[in-house]
Structures are given as structure tokens and as C-alpha cells.
Write a protein that holds these residues in place. Structure first.
Motif, mmCIF file in Angstrom:
data_model
loop_
_atom_site.group_PDB
_atom_site.id
_atom_site.type_symbol
_atom_site.label_atom_id
_atom_site.label_comp_id
_atom_site.label_asym_id
_atom_site.label_seq_id
_atom_site.Cartn_x
_atom_site.Cartn_y
_atom_site.Cartn_z
ATOM 1 N N ILE A 152 -7.477 30.990 24.561
ATOM 2 C CA ILE A 152 -6.135 31.217 24.037
ATOM 3 C C ILE A 152 -5.726 30.017 23.197
ATOM 4 N N GLN A 153 -5.378 30.277 21.954
ATOM 5 C CA GLN A 153 -4.944 29.190 21.073
ATOM 6 C C GLN A 153 -3.478 29.350 20.734
ATOM 7 N N GLY A 154 -2.731 28.266 20.913
ATOM 8 C CA GLY A 154 -1.296 28.298 20.667
ATOM 9 C C GLY A 154 -0.865 27.169 19.767
ATOM 10 N N TYR A 214 -6.920 27.279 27.495
ATOM 11 C CA TYR A 214 -5.836 27.189 26.518
ATOM 12 C C TYR A 214 -5.951 25.963 25.643
ATOM 13 N N HIS A 215 -5.607 26.128 24.374
ATOM 14 C CA HIS A 215 -5.375 25.018 23.471
ATOM 15 C C HIS A 215 -3.911 25.080 23.045
ATOM 16 N N ASN A 216 -3.167 24.044 23.396
ATOM 17 C CA ASN A 216 -1.760 23.930 22.986
ATOM 18 C C ASN A 216 -0.873 25.091 23.446
ATOM 19 N N ALA A 217 -1.050 25.502 24.703
ATOM 20 C CA ALA A 217 -0.140 26.495 25.290
ATOM 21 C C ALA A 217 -0.190 26.352 26.811
ATOM 22 N N SER A 218 0.874 26.718 27.465
ATOM 23 C CA SER A 218 1.006 26.546 28.912
ATOM 24 C C SER A 218 0.074 27.475 29.687
ATOM 25 N N GLY A 251 1.977 25.261 20.939
ATOM 26 C CA GLY A 251 3.018 24.690 21.780
ATOM 27 C C GLY A 251 3.797 25.711 22.599
ATOM 28 N N GLN A 252 3.309 26.945 22.690
ATOM 29 C CA GLN A 252 4.032 27.985 23.431
ATOM 30 C C GLN A 252 4.209 27.614 24.910
ATOM 31 N N ILE A 253 5.394 27.866 25.405
ATOM 32 C CA ILE A 253 5.657 27.754 26.840
ATOM 33 C C ILE A 253 6.297 29.052 27.313
ATOM 34 N N ILE A 285 4.666 21.507 27.325
ATOM 35 C CA ILE A 285 3.612 22.326 27.943
ATOM 36 C C ILE A 285 3.377 21.873 29.382
ATOM 37 N N MET A 303 5.221 18.320 22.289
ATOM 38 C CA MET A 303 4.474 19.507 22.711
ATOM 39 C C MET A 303 3.789 19.275 24.058
ATOM 40 N N LEU A 313 0.655 33.534 20.390
ATOM 41 C CA LEU A 313 -0.577 33.179 21.099
ATOM 42 C C LEU A 313 -1.727 34.033 20.581
#
Lengths: 424, 424
Positions: free
Chosen positions: A416-418, B372-376, A420-422, B252, B248, A114
Motif C-alpha cells: 500500500i502506497q500513500g 505500507y509506505h507513508n500511510a497508517s 501520509g494518509q491516516i 502516521i 507526516m 491509497l
């Protein structure tokens, strides 16, 4: 829950705050160039429309005279070409300041990938409740808009005609720029009710900043449910230690008291170490008297200088903002620290000493926004600190403390840029 | 004016806040080593006194059972050796964190020679009003004392016996250290009056932090005259954009809803772009249903998945903290942004997209503590952000925003050193 769909029946303050809130997101996305362009147009328009502003100001002055307003207050209220040019110049100076919005404050990549950035963003909508001169209208508008904040102004009723005309002029200027004119709102209802209502506009106002006398500020602090930045009251002390240089102590003390007694960073009480007082208090007192300062002493000070009036208990807790000074003789730095702890307002405090150990103790132990060693408390000021602007001097400990420049009008946001993090 | 000479007739809250205030200056001057030593002694004592803490906890549990407290609440309240060891371990982790106090934040020398330093200092006295498990007592004490702050705790009445015994144990531990035991205070009066009074202790408390459910927090925000850091409520959204990767987006979304539905950073509403919804909403819905999530849809969502219940107007503004999810189909990112603007609580918001431009827009335009972008959204947490601790998640814009680590418990002070400067 936020409600921006204020109906026609909502009060003026709520309606205008809702308009400001709707304008805030667009304002927050403007570039520095767009905001600066708008500020320069505002400055130019004020100068171009000076005649009509002065005409409106004349109405305020006439109403003030009819109401028996004091000459000094009328002088503060009065506008002329020079004062309007100074207001415009203030806006041009804000243009020159760096734009804090978008600043990257922290950046980290976590073990899970992240990417977290902490960025400076506008506060949103700022409510300013003030009673001072009409220049505050322009000043506050410029500082808020430069930092991407919408602003709801509620000035004093004595300046209402001036403020209305100024905001009309600014609105006309903004309508020719990318900055949404609705981001600047003036609450015109002169009744106390409009202030009371602003204090409770949670969801529409993000913060309130009161600017004015102690009663105005205390009303806001005690009754607002919107978060407040408290400004103002200053019971400032200068402590002359045993080892102080005599001329330096005298100059710093005089400057702190008489250079501009009406402001919050001026001195109200002089604390003097006994060893210094026995040798020099009489001379020091003479110099203050020559500057027309009335001196009120504690028992020990009056033993040394019998001409002192007797200080009453409440004097130690009074912000005179006038040519009056309390004087107390103390036996050591601990007594000075204790006095400041009991009677200070956490604004500005000073020690004059050649003793390095005592200087360190004073700087460490005094709980105030600004603590001085061998310099006048009068320096507590955004311009003197090099901020290039000042929205006020915070005397609270949350968010901002001491002179507030542009960054005090900002908040932060984590982006926050990810990939696909969970969370596990 | 501050009054630390509270008489015997003052209420318990005022008396204890005054004791904390008197202890605060000494605490603020301790070295990191002194504070860490005290925290370690506190940790050791909790473990050594576990039996007596469990005995006190048994009283709370019995009282709870007699009062018909729910099994899940009783479980949260219950202490055992493992949970007490975890509380002690929490203190040991705080010992390992860097001490923010004394940090030099800014330094400048002005043209007139004034040397100005901006230093990190404690806030002073922090009031914490909470209702949660007894571990908050230890947790909050550790974080406040590490940052040089005195703390006045007012826990829930259901945990009163546990909290009293815990604080007795901590006081005994502190009495063998340099950290003044008075810096830690527990208000034992279980009546609402003690909370009401804490809200007004200006001059004794520097800040209030409420931790608990929405009604507790709103009571503090609406009625406190002491500055408040608002924490808590989270109506968090996940927006699945047209270009989102299907797996994804599903992962998420599921994580944000079901990994721990009871907490503030979990998702309450899923917004789905029409193009994505038409192809994948049915599959997504099946996966949520398999995780026992009740789904409530808007008109467009129910056209695609008729099994959805109908979402009522108030559902969009409800923090379920439960296995319930609203689903709305939107035509574009603008509709998603508008929905979040109207119904979000500025806590945590997420976009799932492969479209870089939309990602940037979402990160810029959404006004929330964490975007967030692409994260939970579940990552909004002091530990997940790498702070090593968390006193809460601020949902206001003043002072601190988002997860609050140790620096959120500090203020600043300007220390100015001169050589006789006066203002001209």
C-alpha cells in the motif's frame, strides 16, 4: 514468536528449518533469471554426478533387499542413468514455466488516494514429507525453488542414501549460483521423531505438504499444527446415465479403472443407471473381466450379472488402487449423487450422459475438486490440465483444490502506497 | 470418511455440524436473489424482534454482573435498539455486495478438446469460534450464508442468551425463505468441551475461523485437525526513515498508535532512524505523551529521551493493545528490517520515507500481509480496502492473507466437459 536462533541442541529438523527460514528472504528476492540459472545448474550437476548417485542408490537397494522389500518397491526406488536424466529433464521443464512471483493480482486506488496492490509472493518455507521414489526429492526442490520458496524435505528412510547424495550434488551446484544453498534442506533422521517434530515447527515452516499413502497423509493432517495442504486419497466414481453412449461409457470406464489403477484419480466404483444396466451391464462386465478386473456388485447389479462377487459395506469406502471395481445399479441421477456424497473423497467424479440437464446437475451438485462430463477421471493431473508441473492434487478446499501447479506454492501480499494518509 | 448420520448420542456440536452439512448442498445451489432475499428477511426480523433480543441480552448482562464482569466488557456485550439496527444494517450491506459464487476464474480448452473451467464454489460448512460481542453472530451468519456456506457458530458463554435468541429469530426468518434454516447452527454448550470437539470435526466442518483474543486463536491453531484460517495477532511496526517528512511521520505514528489502540492493526513499536531521532525524537515523544501513551525505549532511544522507561526484552514481542509504545533507534533500514523480521507477526508494517529506493526495499522485503509506505497501519481492514465486508484479518499465508472479504469464504472446483476423451 519466530525463533531463528536455534541452538546446537535443537533437533536436526528444527535446525535445518531455521537455516531454510534464514535463506528464504534472499531467495524470495531473486529474479526469474537467477532462479532459472540455478535450476539449470542443478540439472547439469545431477547428470554429471550420476555415477555417484547410482552408487548411493545401490546402498539403498541393498538395504532394501536385506529388509525384504518387495520387488515392485525396489523397482520404484532404483535409479539408473535414464531415470537421473529424467529428473534433470524435469528441472529443465520447470525452468520453462512462467514464474508466478511478483504477479500483480489486484490493483486499486481508494477514494483517499491509497494505492493498494495485491502481489504474488512465495509462501516462505515449505515442508515436504514423502515416502516415494527419490525423484520426488528433485521434483519438489525444483518446484519450490522456482517459486522462491525454501524447502525442507523429509523423504522415506528407504531412499535415504540416494536422497543424501542427490542433495549433496544439488547443494554443490547451488553454491556456484545466487540461490542460497541453505534454501534446500534434507532432514536425514530416519526416525518417526523427525516427522513428528516437523509437524509442529510453527514459525519456521509456513506449510506442510505430505505426499504418499493414506496413513502418511492422515498422520500429517491429524497431528500437524503447521498449516497443511492435504493431498491424495481418491475414491473416484463414474456414473453411467441412462442416455450414455455405450461405447463412450465403456471406454471412459475402462480407462478410469485400468489405465493406471495405482493412482488416486483412477476409478473405484462404477454407478450404472438401471435402464443402461439392463441392456449393457453384462457386456461392460465382460470387458472389465478381460482386463483382469475383479468386479464386486451390489444386490441389483448381481441380479443382472450373477458372476459379480458381493460387495461388502466397507468396499464402497475403499481406495483399492488395484484391479478391483465396485459396481452399483442406481434408479436415477439422485441416487448416484447421494452415493457420491456419502462415499466420495471430493477428488474426481464423472458422469457419462447425453442428457444435457443431467450433465449440468452433476457438474453443479457434485462437491469435488474435479467433476467430469464424458471424460475419464484419469485427467485430474497438473500436466493434463496444462500447468506444466504438479506438486500434488489437493483434496481440501482451502488454498488450493485439485492439481496444484506453481501458483499453489505462492501466497499474496498487499503493498500500500500513500502520501501520509491516516485513518479518521 | 464423512458421516452425516450422526446419531442422537452424538454431541451437540457434531449433531449440529451434521445438520449444517446436510443443508450445505442445497444452500450452495441457491441464486444470488434467493440468498439476498433471505438476508433481508433476517435483517427485518432482527429489528421486529428487538425487544425479545434485548430481554435475552439482559439475562447475559445480569449474569455478567453477578460474575463480576468488567464494565468495559459489559458495555461490549450490551444490546439496545440502536445496536440491533446496526446489526440489521450490516446484513443489508452484505446484500449489496457482489456474490462471488459461480464466478469463472479460469477457462481453457486443451489440445485433446477437454474444456476445463475453474469456478468459485462455497467452502461448504464453516465453523466460527468467537468470544466477542453478539453482533459477530449476525455478522458471521450473513457473510457465510451470502457465500453459500453453512455455518456452525460457537460464541462465548457470556453472550449465550443473546446468541440463542438471535439465532431463534434468524431461524424463524429463514423458515419463510428458500434458504434452509439448518444451514445456520449455534452450539449452545458453554463448556470448553464443545470447542475442543469442533476442532476435530473433520468431514463435517470444512474450515474453522477463530475470532477473538490470542489464547482462543492459539488453542484453535494448536489443536484443530480441521483446516484453520488464523486471524488476529498483530505486533505492527512503523519505521521512520532518515528522510521522512516530520509532520507526516508524526501523524502516521500517532494514528497507528492512538486512533484505536485495542485493535490488531494498531502499532506496538516505533523504529526511528538515528538521523531522524537525533533531531525529532524528543518532539515526537512529547506528542505521544500528550495522547497519554506510555513510552518504553531501548538504550539508544533513552539516551536521546531519558524520560522513556526501559523496554524489557519481552516488550518487543508484546501486543499491548493499549496506550503503550516501544521505541527503538536504528542505524539504518537493514536494522529496521531485521527487527521486524524477528519481532513482527506478519500483520501490518509501515515505512515513512521520502527515499524511493528504501520504500521499494521495505515493500519488497518485509514479509507481512500488508506493507505500507507513508500511510497508517490502521488501514488494514476489509472496509478500508474496499471489500465492503470483513470476516477477519488472516495472518497466515495459506488460502487468504490480510483482510478477508467474501472471496476468502470460497473454494474452487474444476468442471471438465469432454466428448469421450480417455487418457493414453
Amino acid at each position: 514468536m519466530t525463533n531463528t536462533n536455534q541452538s546446537q541442541t535443537a533437533s536436526e529438523a528444527a535446525r535445518k528449518a531455521a537455516l531454510a527460514k534464514q535463506a528464504a528472504p534472499k531467495l524470495g528476492l531473486l529474479t526469474t533469471e537467477q532462479k532459472n540459472h540455478a535450476l539449470l545448474r542443478m540439472a547439469d550437476s545431477l547428470v554429471a554426478e550420476a555415477e555417484s548417485i547410482i552408487a548411493a542408490n545401490t546402498e539403498d537397494l541393498q538395504r532394501g533387499q536385506e529388509n525384504g522389500t518387495s520387488a515392485s518397491l525396489l523397482d520404484r526406488l532404483a535409479l539408473n542413468h535414464k531415470r537421473i536424466e529424467a529428473m534433470a529433464e524435469g528441472l529443465r521443464q520447470v525452468v520453462e514455466l512462467p514464474d508466478p512471483i511478483g504477479e500483480l493480482l489486484e490493483e486499486t486506488t481508494r477514494p483517499n488516494g491509497l494505492h493498494i496492490r495485491k502481489l504474488r509472493v512465495p509462501l516462505g518455507v515449505i515442508g515436504i514429507i514423502y515416502e516415494a521414489r527419490p525423484n520426488v526429492t528433485v521434483d519438489a526442490a525444483g518446484l519450490c525453488l522456482k517459486t522462491g520458496n525454501a524447502v525442507v524435505l523429509r523423504g522415506g528412510s528407504s531412499a535415504l542414501s540416494s536422497n543424501k547424495r542427490i542433495v549433496e550434488v544439488l547443494h554443490a551446484a547451488l553454491s556456484e549460483t545466487d540461490l542460497p544453498a541453505d534454501a534446500l534442506q534434507l532432514v536425514e533422521d530416519p526416525s518417526r521423531a523427525s516427522v513428528d517434530e516437523m509437524l509442529k515447527l510453527n514459525g519456521l515452516l509456513d506449510v506442510l505438504i505430505p505426499r504418499g499413502g493414506a496413513s502418511l497423509i492422515q498422520n500429517v493432517v491429524k497431528n500437524a499444527t503447521v498449516p497443511v495442504i492435504e493431498t491424495g486419497a481418491g475414491i473416484c466414481h463414474t456414473y453411467i446415465d441412462a442416455s450414455a453412449q455405450v461405447v463412450m461409457a465403456l471406454q471412459i470406464g475402462l480407462n478410469a479403472k485400468v489405465q493406471r489403477p495405482s493412482v488416486c484419480n483412477s476409478m473405484e466404483t462404477l454407478l450404472v443407471h438401471r435402464a443402461f444396466a439392463e441392456r449393457h451391464l453384462s457386456m461392460i462386465a465382460d470387458q472389465f473381466v478381460q482386463q483382469s478386473v475383479e468386479l464386486r456388485g451390489d444386490v441389483e447389479a448381481r441380479k443382472l450379472v450373477p458372476a459379480f462377487k458381493e460387495a461388502a459395506d466397507e468396499d464402497w469406502d475403499t481406495e483399492y488402487n488395484d484391479y478391483i471395481l465396485n459396481v452399483r445399479v442406481v434408479n436415477d441421477i439422485d441416487e448416484a449423487l447421494e452415493h457420491i456424497r456419502l462415499h466420495g473423497t471430493m477428488h474426481s467424479e464423472c458422469i457419462v450422459t447425453e442428457n444435457a440437464e443431467n450433465a449440468v446437475r452433476f457438474l453443479q451438485e457434485v462437491d469435488a475438486a474435479a467433476v467430469y462430463h464424458n471424460a475419464s477421471t484419469r485427467f485430474t493431473d497438473g500436466f493434463e490440465f496444462g500447468f506444466g508441473a504438479e506438486i500434488g492434487i489437493s483434496t481440501q478446499k482451502l488454498h488450493a483444490r485439485g492439481p496444484m501447479g506453481l501458483p499453489a506454492l505462492t501466497s499474496t501480499k498487499y503493498c500500500i502506497q500513500g502520501s501520509g494518509q491516516i485513518r479518521g
